[in-house]
Design a protein around this motif. Sequence first.
Motif, mmCIF file in Angstrom:
data_model
loop_
_atom_site.group_PDB
_atom_site.id
_atom_site.type_symbol
_atom_site.label_atom_id
_atom_site.label_comp_id
_atom_site.label_asym_id
_atom_site.label_seq_id
_atom_site.Cartn_x
_atom_site.Cartn_y
_atom_site.Cartn_z
ATOM 1 N N GLY A 1 0.562 -1.213 0.005
ATOM 2 C CA GLY A 1 -0.009 -0.139 0.085
ATOM 3 C C GLY A 1 0.787 1.348 -0.133
ATOM 4 N N LEU A 2 2.072 1.090 0.186
ATOM 5 C CA LEU A 2 2.887 2.267 0.316
ATOM 6 C C LEU A 2 3.359 2.740 -1.156
ATOM 7 C CD1 LEU A 2 5.465 1.847 3.169
ATOM 8 C CD2 LEU A 2 3.493 3.400 3.099
ATOM 9 N N ILE A 3 3.162 2.142 -2.086
ATOM 10 C CA ILE A 3 3.672 2.420 -3.547
ATOM 11 C C ILE A 3 3.008 3.567 -4.223
ATOM 12 C CG2 ILE A 3 4.170 -0.019 -3.912
ATOM 13 C CD1 ILE A 3 2.185 0.259 -6.418
ATOM 14 N N VAL A 4 3.661 4.330 -4.847
ATOM 15 C CA VAL A 4 3.212 5.399 -5.547
ATOM 16 C C VAL A 4 3.300 5.241 -6.950
ATOM 17 C CG1 VAL A 4 3.533 7.814 -6.206
ATOM 18 C CG2 VAL A 4 4.138 7.174 -3.865
ATOM 19 N N GLY A 5 2.214 5.171 -7.702
ATOM 20 C CA GLY A 5 2.089 5.112 -9.182
ATOM 21 C C GLY A 5 1.774 3.584 -9.548
ATOM 22 N N SER A 6 2.083 3.445 -10.533
ATOM 23 C CA SER A 6 1.742 1.905 -11.162
ATOM 24 C C SER A 6 2.960 0.938 -11.104
ATOM 25 C CB SER A 6 1.114 2.082 -12.480
ATOM 26 O OG SER A 6 2.065 2.552 -13.382
ATOM 27 N N TRP A 7 2.470 -0.435 -11.325
ATOM 28 C CA TRP A 7 3.425 -1.630 -11.344
ATOM 29 C C TRP A 7 4.214 -1.523 -12.623
ATOM 30 C CZ3 TRP A 7 5.107 -3.256 -6.814
ATOM 31 C CH2 TRP A 7 4.021 -3.340 -5.735
ATOM 32 N N GLY A 8 5.393 -1.802 -12.962
ATOM 33 C CA GLY A 8 5.971 -2.193 -14.171
ATOM 34 C C GLY A 8 5.527 -3.761 -14.283
ATOM 35 N N GLN A 9 6.501 -4.109 -15.429
ATOM 36 C CA GLN A 9 6.125 -5.528 -16.231
ATOM 37 C C GLN A 9 6.781 -6.701 -15.356
ATOM 38 O OE1 GLN A 9 7.287 -5.528 -20.146
ATOM 39 N NE2 GLN A 9 5.002 -4.810 -20.770
ATOM 40 N N GLY A 10 7.804 -6.175 -14.322
ATOM 41 C CA GLY A 10 8.200 -7.052 -13.609
ATOM 42 C C GLY A 10 9.544 -7.960 -14.697
ATOM 43 N N THR A 11 10.343 -8.453 -13.645
ATOM 44 C CA THR A 11 11.071 -9.509 -14.269
ATOM 45 C C THR A 11 11.234 -10.838 -13.476
ATOM 46 O OG1 THR A 11 13.623 -9.774 -14.969
ATOM 47 C CG2 THR A 11 13.318 -8.730 -12.768
ATOM 48 N N GLN A 12 11.161 -12.080 -14.299
ATOM 49 C CA GLN A 12 10.841 -13.309 -13.812
ATOM 50 C C GLN A 12 12.366 -13.814 -13.106
ATOM 51 O OE1 GLN A 12 8.039 -15.344 -13.716
ATOM 52 N NE2 GLN A 12 9.369 -16.756 -12.409
ATOM 53 N N VAL A 13 12.187 -14.361 -12.016
ATOM 54 C CA VAL A 13 13.114 -15.154 -11.473
ATOM 55 C C VAL A 13 12.675 -16.506 -11.193
ATOM 56 C CG1 VAL A 13 14.896 -15.291 -9.317
ATOM 57 C CG2 VAL A 13 14.249 -13.226 -10.456
ATOM 58 N N THR A 14 13.391 -17.456 -11.603
ATOM 59 C CA THR A 14 12.997 -19.038 -11.309
ATOM 60 C C THR A 14 14.267 -19.503 -10.965
ATOM 61 O OG1 THR A 14 11.642 -18.832 -13.530
ATOM 62 C CG2 THR A 14 12.301 -21.047 -12.336
ATOM 63 N N VAL A 15 14.036 -20.155 -9.788
ATOM 64 C CA VAL A 15 15.110 -20.920 -8.947
ATOM 65 C C VAL A 15 14.783 -22.212 -9.076
ATOM 66 C CG1 VAL A 15 16.708 -21.150 -6.687
ATOM 67 C CG2 VAL A 15 15.433 -19.094 -7.488
#
Length: 123
Positions: free
Chosen positions: A107-121
């Motif tokens: 809830g502290l974020i300002v603005g919108s989310w980006g597309q993100g980056t996938q991390v697979t372990v």
Amino acid sequence: QLQLVESGGGLVQPGGSLRLSCLASGFRSDWHAIGWFRQAPGKEREGVSCISSGGSTNYADSVKGRFAISRDIVKNTVSLQMNSLKPEDTAIYYCAVLRACTDLRVGLIVGSWGQGTQVTVSS
């Protein structure tokens, strides 16, 4: 407009390392708190780490001692060094501008989310 672009994800074996980068566009990232979040399949998005404009940091208990957040003022980036990766770290990782780095609430974020980056372990 506060725009952030994530990069650096990939496939890594358990115990391995990755370094994620969050590039700010159109503003100076060091003037803001920036946080890293992640969302695993079937789970809610959760906070991983954040860094304040003054350089103080917070980490989720699950990543303390393994992850490190840092800034590069020249490159206008915030990086997340992830070591000793575990299968449970598998998720899409997002960065976001925060009102403050007091905790890791979504809830502290300002603005919108980006597309993100996938991390697979995975082995």
